[in-house]
Structure formats: C-alpha cells, structure tokens
Scaffold this motif. Sequence first.
Motif, mmCIF file in Angstrom:
data_model
loop_
_atom_site.group_PDB
_atom_site.id
_atom_site.type_symbol
_atom_site.label_atom_id
_atom_site.label_comp_id
_atom_site.label_asym_id
_atom_site.label_seq_id
_atom_site.Cartn_x
_atom_site.Cartn_y
_atom_site.Cartn_z
ATOM 1 N N TYR A 202 0.836 -1.215 0.000
ATOM 2 C CA TYR A 202 0.000 0.000 0.000
ATOM 3 C C TYR A 202 0.864 1.256 0.000
ATOM 4 C CZ TYR A 202 -2.794 3.685 2.286
ATOM 5 O OH TYR A 202 -3.386 4.876 2.633
ATOM 6 N N SER A 205 2.742 1.875 -3.266
ATOM 7 C CA SER A 205 1.853 2.281 -4.361
ATOM 8 C C SER A 205 1.611 3.784 -4.358
ATOM 9 C CB SER A 205 0.511 1.537 -4.260
ATOM 10 O OG SER A 205 -0.256 2.013 -3.165
ATOM 11 N N HIS A 316 -8.356 -2.075 6.296
ATOM 12 C CA HIS A 316 -8.151 -3.256 5.450
ATOM 13 C C HIS A 316 -8.609 -4.520 6.166
ATOM 14 C CE1 HIS A 316 -6.267 -5.977 2.593
ATOM 15 N NE2 HIS A 316 -5.630 -6.563 3.595
#
Length: 731
Positions: A202, A205, A316
């Motif tokens: 994450y 990215s 998440h």
Amino acid sequence: MKRLLLTSALPYANGYIHLGHCAGAYLPADIYARYSRLAGKNVLYVCGSDEHGVAITIAADKEKVTPGQIIDKYHAANKEAFEKFGMSFDIYSRTSTAQHHRTAKEFFADFLAKGLLAEKEEDQFYDSRANMFLPDRYVEGTCPNCGYDHARGDQCDSCGAYYDQLDLKNPRSLVSGEKPEVRKTTHWYMKFNELQPFLESYIESHAKEWKDNVIQQTRSWLKQGLAPRAITRDLDWGVKLDGIEGLPADKARGKALYVWFDAVLGYISITKEYTENTGLPDSWKEWWQSAGTEYIAFIGKDNIVFHTLIFPAMLHARGNGYILPENVPANEFLNLEGQKFSKSRNWSIDLRDFCTDFPQPQYTDALRYTLAMNFPESKDSDFTWKDFQARNNNELSAIYGNFVNRTLQFINKNFGGSVPSLPEKYSDLNEKWKELVLYFESCPAGTDIMGSLPNDLAEYFNVNDLTVIFSLWAGNKIASGLYSKFRFRDAITETMNIARAANKYFNDEEPWKTAKANPGECAKTLYICSQLVNSFSILFAPIVPNSSKTIAKFLYLTPVTGEPGESAPQDFSLWESSVFPLLRENSPILSPELLFLKIEDDVIARQVEKLGSMGAEPKEETDFIEIDDFKKVKLRIGKVLEAANLPKSKKLIKMIVDIGTEKRQVLAGVAEYYKPEELIGRSIVVVANLKPAKLMGAESQGMMLAASDDSGNLCFVAPERDIIKAGGEVR
C-alpha cells in the motif's frame, strides 16, 4: 464525479487549540476543502474532539473535576474557536457519543472474531490504595538509565531512554504517592505484524505522490518491522469492552480501548452521525465503503504512522469495502518566535485568545494568511508577531486590499457606483475575453503565447489588457495545480501575484488621466478591474473567506466562499469560471470600506510582551558542581563494532562498543535518527563508569553522549577528527 472525503486529526479535548495545531492539521484541510467546493467537488469535511484516554483523566485530576466536565469544557471552547477561525467543517462532533462507542466496539469484535487479536497476560503496576492499574503516565520513579528521579513510566524526559514501566527504580503512584505493587493483567494485542506485507504494498503504491517526510517516516517503521500492539488499557474512562460477543465478562471488566485505537475510528462514527442528521443514515457507506470516494487525511507529523499504517491496517482488516487514504499530506511543526510552543512556559498563542484580542474578521483572515504562508509543509517553520504585522500591512492591505479599494472607490466616484457600461468599441468585450482564454487554453506547452496571438485579439486588446487577463488565467491554473499537490504556500503566492499584476494594470492604464481624456478607454479599464475584483473574491476565498464575503457585499452578490451548503451548483467549477468576466454592466457597487486596516507597532509589542522577553528562554537556576564532581564521570572514546535494532522497541538500538579496555553492550534511544548500519565504525563519546541498567529486558553497560535542539533533532557527540583510538579519554 468522485466524492472527496477530508478529515483532520481529532484534537484532544484536554486543552485549548493553539496556532501550532492550526498550521499542522486544520487550516491546510480547510483551505483544501474550500478550494475543492469552489471547484465543484462533492466534499465532506469531518472532524471532532478526541475525548478518551489518560491525557483526559490527567487533565481532570489537575483541574479537580470529572473527565466528563473536562471534555465538555474543551470541546465547547475549541469548537467555538474553530468557528471564529473560519473552519468549514461539515460536522465537528466528538468521540464520547453512543454512535462512536458502538462503532469502535464493532471493529474490536470483528477483529476478535477474525483471530487478529492476541490475548496476553502481563505484569503491570497496581495501586492498591487507589484500587487501579497504573498507566505509564500515572507512574513516576528513577530512570534505570541515567538516574533522573522524575522519570515517567515508559520514557525518561532527561535522557530520552525508553523502557518498560517495571524497570523504573523507586516507582511511585502519582495517584496515591504509594509504591505500587506488581499484578497480573490481561490485554489484547492487534497482530499488526500479520498485516505488514499488505501495508508495504500500500505504501509503495503511493510513494511517488506522497510527501517525502511521510514516506520516509513510514518506511522506517516498516523497516524495523511491525509488532503486535496493545489496543486495551486498564482504565475507567474510554470505550468499554463490556457486551462484546466472544469476550467473557470477567475479562472485559475494567478494560477500555486504547485511545489511539478508537480515536481514528471517530472519523467513521462522526460521518455516521452526519448522515443521520441529514436524514440518510445509511449514506455514510457511500463515503467510507465506495470506490467513488477519494479520502485525504490531514495531520501533523506526530500522527503520520497512525494514518499511513495503523488506520489503513484497521480499515483493510475490517473489509466491507472500506477505502484507504489516497494521501496523507502531513505538515511538520510550527514554532513560535523561534521556540517550541510550550503551555508550561506560557510560550503559546491559543486560538481562542487570538480571537478575543482580535475579534474583527479581517484579523482572522490576516492570521489565516500568515499561517498559510508559513505552513511547515516540508520542514519546521516559525510564526512571529512581526511577520503577522508585515503580511497584513505589506501584502493583504497594500496589494490585495489596495486594488479592491482603489477600483471600487474610483467606480463610485466616476461611474455612479455601478459596473461601467462599455462603449460601442468594446461592446463585445466579454466574447473577446472568452476567445482569449480559449486561445490560452489551446496553446501547447512552450508556446510564445503573446507572440503568436491571433490578429483580431492582438488588435482588440492593448498590451496591458492582455497581460492582466493572462496573469489571471495562468495564476488560476497554476494555483489549482499546486492545491492539488498540497503546496499551499506556493498556490497562495501565485494568487497574490495576480493581485500584484492587477495593481500594475491599474497603474499602467492611468484611469485618473483617461477619465477625462478618453472616457471610453477609462470605462473599459474599470470594467476589467471590476471583473478582477469579483474574481479575487473567489480565488482568495479559501484563504481569507471573511474578506471574500465583504467583497460580495460590495458587489451585491451572494457570498460563495467554499462553505458547506452554499448555493454554488455541484459539478460547476466557480473556481475555473473566475477567469471569465462574471459581472454585468451597470450592476450596482457599494461604496467600499478598507478590507485590511494597518496593524500598528504598539499592538504587536503588546502581544510579544505577553510571551516574555522577546523569545529568550526562561533562565533556569544553575546547580554548579566542583571540578572533583566532574572528574567522577569517566568519558571515553568508543568505537561501534556492531549495531542492530532492539527487538520489540521502536526507539532503541543495541550496539557493541570498543572502549579500549573492553567491549561493552550499550543501548541508545536513537532509532529515529540513525540506521544501525550508519553507526558501525563510528567513534562516539561514552560514559564508561555508569552503573549498568536494564532497558526493555536488555542490559546497557554505559551511555553515549548526544546533543539535541528545540526541534527535537538529535546527533551523537563525536571527536572532531577520527585520530583518537578507542579508549581515548575525554576531559
């Protein structure tokens, strides 16, 4: 069109908001929210008071009131101060609501059911007289590392060492003053280590678009490795664990969620409250569980990992389509007159006190502008009263306010108090203006825009007209791009540059001469100037909304400053339209008043005097020692042979150090400032005759000398030249 969800870190309801807080997490978010609404985006800006945890109970103890009274006092005071400051929250609520407690317990129950929580029995200090387990802040004792006798339960304020509270020497309860006993207690740990692979993916990215300070701090935590983290406390104040399915009542008794765990969930619970208030209770899911929402989390640097790692891990793990932050544009710290904000030293400016001393809206705008032009976007910055005065007098008043005043005064004196009627020669000026802007839009990058103008436009507008309209168009575009990258200082500078260009236009056109010599040209000039005034009411609205409202009043318009619920239609960008002429000919204009009055020296002097003596640190009593006392301390040059992070500690690095006569294991709380591999081979000054101490279960056989500054930066004390061998005496 994507929904835009914005949050600011929930401020603790244990004290008043000061200007450092405003510059960190609140004003940047408000400017972005207002800009985004003006740009036609569907915005929800959520915030509220963080009202749980030990910080609240300590404040209550100090003021000899209940925690409930503390949060009610500071929640109300800070909410009022935010309103006066012009914060455009869609909702500002709190974490003591039943909705928040339900939401936080739902997350805990879900993680428990999924096996993401580990139950651990551990030792903790217990005050038998007060009949309570003692959180770290309720214990004081002698530091096991340096001997400081007012060390807190988990960290020494003198040497900076981190340790388990049970390692404290001579511990005493701050509740009763008694020596605590050690008892077994049970807590639940979230297995963040199991979520590390997801978090690494994450973060990487977003590595290209996030701020470097955010990425680097987050990566350093990931590099050390995430460990299970306790999410419960033995505390009466907070979100209780009773009634959670799968949790035995006897184990839940006396437990509350750790405040860092439940606080971030306040963003969700407050959104639920907002949608309930608007009559659409289930629509909160559109904001938190839909790919059509973009989420931006505004925070200060002390909250980075909670919003880049902890909260994303929780979202998440919860599943259900919860979205993650698209960006976390954290600011560094704002200092005050060259020093850190400090309530204990009266070196602070509370927002409510500023609003009391400067109640007029123009001064609120001046404060917003000054803070914004000093945002600590990439490094710590400084607020000074002299800069506040200079920004108000030399920029807001002399540039922006001056243009608005001189334009509207001239129109009232020479054009009967209405937007000038254009002569026949310029009857199609609006259409030509739009053609000009469309031409600007069509030019590829690198084009000599002015040199390649179509003949009809080059002949219609004079050089001054072309220059100021181009400045408006280009400044609008550049500022918009900078806002999207969270570069607020640069965006505001670009906006002020348009006002500078407008003043130059007024001067170069010399309407005081053309009023008689060429009335038609004068009418065209003031028509353009009146359009610029209206454009400025839009472009400056995110920064100085009160002044924009005042301009709207001058122009008999309904103010649109990027606040929730305003009449600007969604999907329509008032921001983009501000490059075009929007005022009609002959529209009435009110005789103006000054937007920004000058601030005199004596006003600033009184504010500086409140802080003490012009930025000097309060002098402390010096406890002099004899030379023989100093000789008792044996300082040696040590060479670092090995270095590694201490397991289960985010602060400590374990080193093997050669001090000449032997090799020692030394622990130092410097993991935030050095990587272990950077230390190997370095020569550092070591206190060689310090009694060994245990830190986090490991023995430290000495202490290394380090220096720090007011900003918290730290570095080791080392010899100037690397010619002294290990064991060399320092004297």
